[in-house]
Design a protein around this motif. Structure first.
Motif, short mmCIF file in Angstrom:
data_model
loop_
_atom_site.label_atom_id
_atom_site.label_comp_id
_atom_site.label_asym_id
_atom_site.label_seq_id
_atom_site.Cartn_x
_atom_site.Cartn_y
_atom_site.Cartn_z
N GLY A 106 -10.36 -37.12 14.09
CA GLY A 106 -10.99 -35.81 14.18
C GLY A 106 -10.40 -34.81 13.20
O GLY A 106 -9.71 -35.17 12.25
N THR B 148 -17.37 -29.49 13.37
CA THR B 148 -16.21 -29.36 14.26
C THR B 148 -14.96 -29.01 13.48
O THR B 148 -13.89 -28.81 14.07
N GLY C 113 -15.89 -36.53 21.53
CA GLY C 113 -15.10 -35.80 20.54
C GLY C 113 -13.61 -35.81 20.83
O GLY C 113 -12.79 -35.96 19.92
N ARG C 114 -13.24 -35.64 22.08
CA ARG C 114 -11.79 -35.63 22.39
C ARG C 114 -11.18 -37.02 22.20
O ARG C 114 -10.02 -37.14 21.82
N ASN D 206 -10.66 -37.39 18.49
CA ASN D 206 -9.45 -36.67 18.10
C ASN D 206 -8.18 -37.39 18.57
O ASN D 206 -7.18 -37.46 17.85
N ASP E 146 -19.02 -33.74 19.42
CA ASP E 146 -18.86 -34.09 18.01
C ASP E 146 -20.19 -34.68 17.53
O ASP E 146 -20.61 -35.74 17.99
N SER F 161 -20.94 -35.68 14.40
CA SER F 161 -20.82 -36.30 13.08
C SER F 161 -21.65 -37.57 12.94
O SER F 161 -21.93 -38.00 11.81
N TYR G 38 -16.02 -31.77 24.90
CA TYR G 38 -15.93 -31.48 23.47
C TYR G 38 -16.98 -32.32 22.75
O TYR G 38 -16.98 -33.55 22.86
N ASN H 154 -17.49 -25.64 21.89
CA ASN H 154 -16.38 -26.51 22.32
C ASN H 154 -15.19 -25.70 22.82
O ASN H 154 -14.47 -26.14 23.73
N SER I 36 -18.31 -25.36 17.26
CA SER I 36 -16.90 -25.16 17.57
C SER I 36 -16.72 -24.09 18.64
O SER I 36 -15.87 -24.23 19.54
N THR J 21 -14.91 -36.69 29.43
CA THR J 21 -16.01 -36.99 28.52
C THR J 21 -17.19 -37.53 29.32
O THR J 21 -17.07 -37.80 30.51
#
Length: 373
Positions: A149, A92, A140-141, A144, A194, A196, A192, A103, A100, A170
């Protein structure tokens, strides 16, 4: 400063590593992968170790009794290329990665992606269903929003209104995945993703497959604090040490071993709250976001380590159990046969609990020491 997630301290002479929970900072290219280098000194007889920098962090591959025809330079190059390839799909932090671009898209149509990206998302969705949404790559949002993020700009905690607005866009149910042809789809345009909390484990599995394809049968692979072992160290079984959580989230106390675990033909991932956090007005906020509340987890569970055949699965499960907390997490581990080790904060320090599956896997004759209080 790159974000570093997890750490392992290899000691070739002792044949063990120390595993810590995910660390704080920033990562430019996406996958939070870290390996602290070996403690120095020559490689012991029969052990080849390859280390390198990648994606803002480092990796380590230890090969015991390497095949006579194994080309060290060629293997290191293949490892670096594989990690770069995974980053180009799942980061990301790289605006041009496949993830990305997905997203950034505001379309609700199917978005074609490489097969392995679809495979990782499919596994993430499976863990989401298994955990009742405790694991959710669509946060993800929220990640962030809380400053963990790609764009670290947090100067105060988000308002309840901002959290509610972000929660509204989300939810793993809004993410769809198919295998043939491989593609992702969002039913919420602002979704979004993520990865990770699962992609590092996938990277470990891929490096293990790369080694096996070259005839390597004894190895210990580490990427971003997640590991996978096969066979044996030249002198003894592979051994890793789960780190004792730092007191008051690094306010005091040094690094120390909590429990040593033998690994053979199994992967291990650890997730914790005490190295990636920020403090405001005396309150600690962990990087691990609870998808139900939209806020960092807030309970007495400090870290969770999971053993599994797949490092990708262990990586995701460790996060899911950490989000669930000590009671619900242990209950799910028992119900699903997950080999999990929990370290909880208590009035007297730290206490450990483990699932029956973890106890069974680590109770072999000659197993290392029990937990240290």
């Amino acid at each position: 400063m790159p974000l570093r997630s997890g750490s392992v301290r290899p000691d070739a002479g002792a044949g063990w590593m120390t595993v810590t929970a995910r660390w704080a900072g920033r990562l430019q290219l996406g996958l939070a992968l870290l390996l602290l280098g070996a403690c120095g000194g020559p490689e012991p007889p029969g052990l080849l170790e390859l280390k390198g920098r990648t994606m803002g962090t480092s990796y380590s591959v230890q090969v015991a009794r390497p095949p006579s025809d194994l080309d060290r330079a060629a293997l290191q190059q293949s490892i670096a290329e594989e990690l770069a390839r995974i980053n180009a799909r799942m980061s990301t932090y790289d605006p041009d990665s496949w993830l990305s671009r997905f997203n950034q898209s505001d379309s609700t149509d199917w978005f074609a992606v490489p097969p392995e990206l679809a495979r990782v998302v499919a596994e993430a969705q499976r863990i989401s269903h298994l955990s009742g949404g405790a694991f959710d790559v669509s946060v993800g949002r929220l990640v962030n929003l809380w400053g963990f993020g790609p764009e670290f700009h947090l100067d105060r905690t988000p308002t309840p209104e901002a959290i509610a607005e972000t929660l509204a866009v989300t939810g793993y149910h809004s993410l769809k995945v198919r295998a043939d042809p491989p593609a992702l789809r969002k039913t919420q345009t602002e979704l979004y993703v993520d990865l990770s909390a699962i992609a590092k484990g996938y990277a470990v599995d891929r490096l293990a497959e790369l080694l096996a394809a070259r005839g390597v049968t004894d190895y210990l692979v580490e990427v971003g604090g997640e590991l996978r072992a096969a066979g044996r160290h030249p002198q003894r079984p592979w051994r890793v040490a789960i780190e004792r959580p730092a007191n008051e989230r690094l306010k005091s106390g040094g690094r120390a071993v909590f429990r040593v675990v033998p690994l053979r033909d199994v992967a291990m991932a650890t997730s914790g709250d005490y190295r990636n956090f920020f403090e405001q007005d005396g309150v600690f906020y962990s990087h691990t976001i609870d998808p139900a509340s939209g806020r960092p987890v807030d309970h007495r569970l400090a870290s969770v380590s999971v053993l599994d055949e797949s490092c990708m699965r262990a990586d995701a499960l460790a996060t899911a159990l950490l989000v669930l907390g000590p009671e619900r997490g242990l209950a799910l581990a028992k119900e699903q046969g997950i080999a999990a080790f929990f370290i909880e904060r208590s009035e007297s320090g730290y206490q450990a609990r483990m699932s029956p599956a973890f106890e069974q896997l680590t109770a072999a004759p000659g197993a290392p020491n029990p937990s240290v209080p």
